[in-house]
Design a protein around this motif. Sequence first.
Motif, PDB file in Angstrom:
ATOM      1  N   LEU A 642       0.895  -1.202  -0.041  1.00  0.00           N
ATOM      2  CA  LEU A 642       0.027  -0.004   0.083  1.00  0.00           C
ATOM      3  C   LEU A 642       0.720   1.348  -0.028  1.00  0.00           C
ATOM      4  N   VAL A 643       1.955   1.425   0.798  1.00  0.00           N
ATOM      5  CA  VAL A 643       2.963   2.355   0.898  1.00  0.00           C
ATOM      6  C   VAL A 643       3.291   2.947  -0.698  1.00  0.00           C
ATOM      7  N   ARG A 648       3.064   8.676  -1.898  1.00  0.00           N
ATOM      8  CA  ARG A 648       3.277  10.015  -1.852  1.00  0.00           C
ATOM      9  C   ARG A 648       1.836  10.869  -1.814  1.00  0.00           C
ATOM     10  N   GLU A 649       0.821  10.246  -1.663  1.00  0.00           N
ATOM     11  CA  GLU A 649      -0.496  10.533  -1.677  1.00  0.00           C
ATOM     12  C   GLU A 649      -1.188   9.957  -0.172  1.00  0.00           C
ATOM     13  N   LEU A 671       6.643   2.677   7.781  1.00  0.00           N
ATOM     14  CA  LEU A 671       7.051   2.636   6.495  1.00  0.00           C
ATOM     15  C   LEU A 671       7.088   3.945   5.798  1.00  0.00           C
ATOM     16  N   CYS A 672       6.074   4.820   6.032  1.00  0.00           N
ATOM     17  CA  CYS A 672       5.989   6.193   5.757  1.00  0.00           C
ATOM     18  C   CYS A 672       7.350   7.014   6.068  1.00  0.00           C
ATOM     19  N   SER A 673       7.914   7.402   4.780  1.00  0.00           N
ATOM     20  CA  SER A 673       9.352   8.086   5.319  1.00  0.00           C
ATOM     21  C   SER A 673       9.269   9.289   6.166  1.00  0.00           C
TER      22      SER A 673
END
Length: 700
Positions: A642-643, A648-649, A671-673
């Motif tokens: 999913l990431v 980016r959205e 996992l989101c940067s």
Amino acid sequence: MKPGSNASSPRRWSLAAGLVWLMALGAPSHAAVLHARTVHLRSGDQPEWEQFATRTPDGPRLDLTFNAPRNDTEATLFIRQDEVRQDWNVELNGKRIGRLFTMEADLVHTIGVPAGALKEGENKLSIVPPKANDDILIHEVVLELKPSREATAEGTLAVRVTEKGAPVPSRITIVDSRGALAALVAITNAAPGRLAARPGVVYGDGTANIGLRVGTYTVYASRGFEYSVATQTVRIAKGESRTLALSLTREVETRGLVGCDTHVHTVTHSGHGDCHLDERMFTLAGEGIELPIATDHNTNINYDLPAERTGMRRWFTPVAGNEVTTPAGHFNIFPVAAGAPVPDYKLMDWTKLDAALRATPGVRVVVLNHPRNVHNNFQPFAATNFNAVSGENKRGPDFQFDAMELLNSSAQQSDYMLVYRDWFALLNYGYRVTGVGSSDSHDVSRYIVGQGRTYIETDDADTARIDVAAACSNLLAGRALVSMGLLARMTVNDRFRVGDLVTNVGDQLRVSVNVAAPSWSSATRVELFANGVRVRERAPGILPGQSAVTSKGSGLTGAATRQDAGGTFGVEWVLPRPAHDVYLIVIATGPGVDAAFWATPKPYQPTSPGWTNRVVAVTNPIWVDADGDGRFMPARGYAKHLVEKHGRELARLLRALADFDEAVAAQAASLCSTPIEAHVLRGAAPHVRRGFEAYATGHW
Ligand SMILES: [Zn+2]
Ligand SMILES: [Zn+2]
């Protein structure tokens, strides 16, 4: 006694004790009661447990002055003590003659007073505090002018414990009329070393001749989790020899499951605790452990020889192992081949350490021990080392251990769910880590060997010849159940059991749980977790022996409960097909056991003065392939996908996560940067928000 406390002054102690002594000399007895009032002593300045919080201690130490004659032969002190955790020294006229028995239980401790230690006239006995914080109670101090064996064995009790008519290794627990573990001595005429004896406790091969002081006693025979407890009251008169026959029956059926303690010590090879090598054989057999794994610190130990020489070998199959004790965590490894070198236990880097552990000949299983305990100022799962929500290793690359201790009965946690949540995080990350239970006992009685244990699916028809290779394979495959006073089994759709992947999932999953307990334990709560999220709960409130209760299962939330005479009950849940792959785990709990034959110890490194004693059972996972691709996708696998797709959205990612559970959301957060701002999260589904918030704080 602290001067100025509201207790009697030393002078009055002397007077009181002196009077008692004179009376004692006038009578045929050689005993003097030096002290007969409960005093509460505290070392340090914090109440150790909630029970002491509202009590003002009588002082930090106890000093008793009394008159006595000089002793030309050994004399004996009987000290009735309770709640002793640290090392309190016992001094006579300023010289150390022993220390209190370290055990948080009401017990009568016996200390030999060397010849000449008592002087004619006034003497002073002191109980001296350690530096560490400890609240203790001293109820009574009695002095006998006789050697300890003679002073203790005023009468004898020959106990025979049988199963189906034949003597069986077992534990005999003897409590006096005040509820204290009794002063006793094992009388071993013909065969020295045939028993392990401590205050109120004797482990042996089923026959024991025990010396006791005059009094009335409650005697229990027990054999660990799977067996009944037999109880009888006996009165011992002076010079009397009595016999007592107690029979045990199996109450928990465990066919096809091997009772394993993955973590067992001896003082002989670990240098602390009190259980010697041969004594360990009697405690293992006496608690019904069939597969003991020897795990002394940084030494490869094999129990074959002591098991043979004590005659206990037929009751279990010993496994050679080692607790590799490093400055950065403790790992149990087994089986260790004969002659294998001890792995380098100075290694701090877990990747290098794992390579060293697995290079040890024979080793198939590596267990991370007590991940929440602090040794050498290092806690494996401290927040600086581990994210307890995502399962990430903050010290380096991915973890490599095969199993971890969910439950260690000698090192219980103040928050009993803490380590289970850590494990859920690891499983959500995608690790295949088998949960195990162990005792980590170093002692005969202070911590009971096999109290925490692991039932491993393996043929148990011949306990002396268990297939160790098969047991290791099954443990690695997660075909194992963690037990401390309860045993929970789970199947899905009547076919799949722990370690299995459920395939061809239809519209519904039928989860059947069976919780078993001996007559002296019970479950009051059963919970079902999917990806570590509690999805069902049942409070049967049924005690073993009570009549059956049935409630018809209906639809998605229905559950049927029943109980048979053997102390088991069943719970059945019907779940709708999950939206994505999940693993299922059951945790059953019930009121803790306080009875002297199986009392569970308080937390080892408490994080709060409060504690709830409970029995517990945990299953390993059943993996559900709900998305039907033929394999199990962990929460992190979905999150990655999913990431990558929406990374980016964020708004779209959060919307997509709504179709997944909070475990997937937490993995996505990791996992989101970039951290997601609160106002963006506000619009997300509640369980998605929960996952992100938990990840940010490091706890659920
Ligand atoms: Zn350890
Ligand atoms: Zn240990």
